[in-house]
Structures are given as C-alpha cells and as structure tokens.
Design a protein around this motif. Sequence first.
Motif: not given
Length: 510
Positions: A276-298
Amino acid sequence: MSENLFNKVYNPDVLSCLANLSNDEVFTPPEIVNQMLDMLPQDLFRNPDTTFLDPACKTGVFLREIAKRLIKGLEQQIPDLEKRIEHIFSKQLFGIAITELTSLLSRRSVYCSKFPSSEFSAYQFPEDKPQGNIIYQRIKHTWKDGKCIHCGASQSEYDRGAELETHAYQFIHNLDVKKVFNMKFDVIIGNPPYQMSDGGGTGSSAMPIYHKFIQQAKKLNPRYLTMIVPSRWFTGGKGLDDFRDEMLHDEHIREIHDFGNANDCFPGVAIEGGVCYFLWNRDQKGLCKVFSHSQNKITAISERPLLEKGADVFIRYNEVISIIRKVASFNEESFSTLVSPRNPYYFRASFVESKNTINTCKVFGVESGKRVYKNIDKSYIERNIEELSRHKIFISKADGAAGQIGYPVPARILGKSEIAGVNTACTETFLRIGPFDSEQVCKNVKSYIETKFFRCLVGARKNKNMTQSTYSFVPIQDFSKSWTDKELYEKYNLTQEEIEFIESMITSME
C-alpha cells in the motif's frame, strides 16, 4: 541538453526494468511514483520554496520524477532553464541513499552523473559537495546483546567486513537529518527497505524495518509524508503490533491505496499480503479515503475511519465491514476462544518416532512436505497434557498457498483441518481447535470451518502466519449440528451483494 533530458519520454525506461528485480529493497516503477505524487497538492511543484526528501534512495526515481514536475511548475517564476535546474537541485531536492551502489545510481538518475561536481552533471555542484544533495555515508550498527539498538538487526548476520554492505541505514540510525541538511522538509517520500534477517527466517518471520522509516519521518514533522510499504501492518505481525495501533489511530492519514496483489505495483515481485501507499497530512485530519486496486484499476473507494468499531486491525474491504457489523450485533462468543496459542503442546523435540510403546501418544506433524502421525513419548508434551484424552481439530499455523482475500481470487484462506482422536497432540506447525467431547462435534465444527462464511471472516484478519486472534471475528455456533453457507447467510441476514462478494472471493475447500 537538460530540457531534452527531462521532457523526453524514454521507452523502455531503465528504472521500469530495474523495478522488476525481486529484493526486499524493492525498486519502484516510475508510474507508481507518479501516482503517489498525484496525491500531493500540485501547487507544491509551483513553489520554489518547497523541499523534498527521499530518505531511502535506491534508483533516484522519486527525486527524478519530482524534478520533472518542478522543472515544469517553476517555468513562470524562473524562466531560464539552467537557473531553474540549479535552483531545484541545490535547494529543493534531497536524498539519503541506502547503499553506496544506490547512491551512485540515484545521482546518475537525478543529476545525469554519479559525480555531481563534474562537468557532466546537469547541475555542477561545488567541489566541497561531491555527493550533491544525495548523500551516503557508511556507518555501523550499534550492538547490544547481539542486536542493533537502532534497527534490531542481528549481529551474527550484519557484523560484516568493509567489502560487504552493513545495511545500517543512515535515516534510522540516530542520524540528525536536520543537522545534515540544515532545513525542514515539506514532503518526505520514498520506498524504504522492507525487512532484515534477524537470524530466524524470511518473509513475515524476518524482522520488518519499513515502519521505522515512517516513524522517523514523522519525527521530522513534514507537511506531507507518503511511502509505499507492505500491507502486513494492517493486521500486525512480527514487531508491528504497536506500529499498527499507532497508524490506525492516526487521523492525519488521509489516503490509503491498497494493492492486495503486490504484482500490480511491482511486476514479478511476490510480497505476502500485498502493498500500500498512503498520504499523511500534518495540517489536516479526519476520515481516510481508502482506494482498493486490482489488475491496474481502482475497484472500490470508501471514506471511513481506519479503525472499525470493535476491531483492532485495518479491514480492507467494505463488504467485509458490513458483514462483521452484522455478526457483531448478535453478541456471540468469539471462535478464537477455541483456538490455541502458538505451539499448543509446547512440543520442541525432534519429530522422530519413539522406540518405546509405553507412555506414548500420536503427534501430528509434517515430514518431507507430508502430514503424518508419529508415536512420541509423552514426556515431550510440556503443555495441555490433560487434553490428550479429548477430541480436537488441528489446523495449519501458516499456509501461504491458501491465499488472502483479494489474491489470488478466489482464495482458500485456510489449509485443510485435521480431526484428531484421543491421545493426540501436534507439533508447533499447527494450532489446536477445541478440545471437544466427541468426534461428531469435531465433524460439525469442521463443516463450519470449511464454509466460505467462516473463511471470509478469518481472511479479514489473515496475515501469513495464523494466530489465535486471526479467528476473533468468527462467532461460535451451536455445534450439535453441522453448518452450511446457506444457513449462515440466512442467519446473519446477508444481502445478495455481500453473498456475491464472499462467493467471488472464497473458493471451495476441494
């Protein structure tokens, strides 16, 4: 020359070729790097004051792709190309290589020369900076009781001569990065080394190290942090439980892109549990948007807390979350209470048949890849000896070939279980389920274990090695009868969509 270098599309890209090499220090394909960069606010690449650090340079691909974006983004503010390149390379891009070889490769990728002070470098650094801003210094582990105090590496494995790499990575070995570069970083990005041998095995049995890079990066307090790492931290694993808890409670993680099959990111590379790769934002917090990938597509997008109520692991699939919620509403006891901890009988003897015929029991184990029983002296059973007279079920502690939810599709999740009679025990290769009062109850439990419903709930927590807690989402049933998926789907009021998800993800035990 510089303009042609950064605007021309290379085919094939040498870094794409290198990305196909299999190693614990996996090279990142340029297209994945750009997907990670797309998560960042793009105005960062139009700001001449933005600073970037890759603390685990291998090919230099992260810094190279960032340089391309900065060269384009700063056209208005710094029209002269040579001055723009000079500014970017001297003031915006920084890296720490993981080995001497990768330092040379990274400088060649970014500066067009492994000697940044030479006339062949895209920007000629002053002679007092012969490494440019991509540094490497060979340092030593600090040993205590046979382990490195910074990374936990085994002294027997990594206390090496000068001709071999020590893998004492600068970024996590008490290096004060602020003093080295004398600045703060807006973005820390990279693909850190994943694991090191601790003398005890490979795969999930080896010692993970990638989480130490993430933790060290957070200490530098960048505005943004993004890294690509194995997904094993979702469910814990060796040395990862505290890190998992830290990540799942961190509301600054705004995006996670999850790949159940690591081949979708790293062609030809097998990484148990995906990446997995993720984005951490120091200045914002809240719910996380989760993207599931399979066979080169979301395949799915959801916005949710990383930690589902009542869970202590990250649950990858939305359909599994809804099923777990329905099961939890019944408030039934967890099946994990029937599952033993690792090495249930504390059997540590050699798996060799006893010549005695008195005071023996049958021990279930693996020899030459086959499951067998052997008569073993009971004196080798050091725990739960009172269970020997009862019926039980044995099931593999590890079965990588059984797969995980999402890869391969459909997956078995579990290996075949073994109904064991009285006077039986097992080696540490297996976990014990039970004990039970009769063989018939064991048969009924086995029918439940083999349902797709059961294995889906186990799959929600499965790492490579199964533990007692892997079964904690599974509810106990009335084992005076056998069970089928149809009965379980009806009992827990599963929707057609949830049923279709289970049926598509889980294969039959045959």
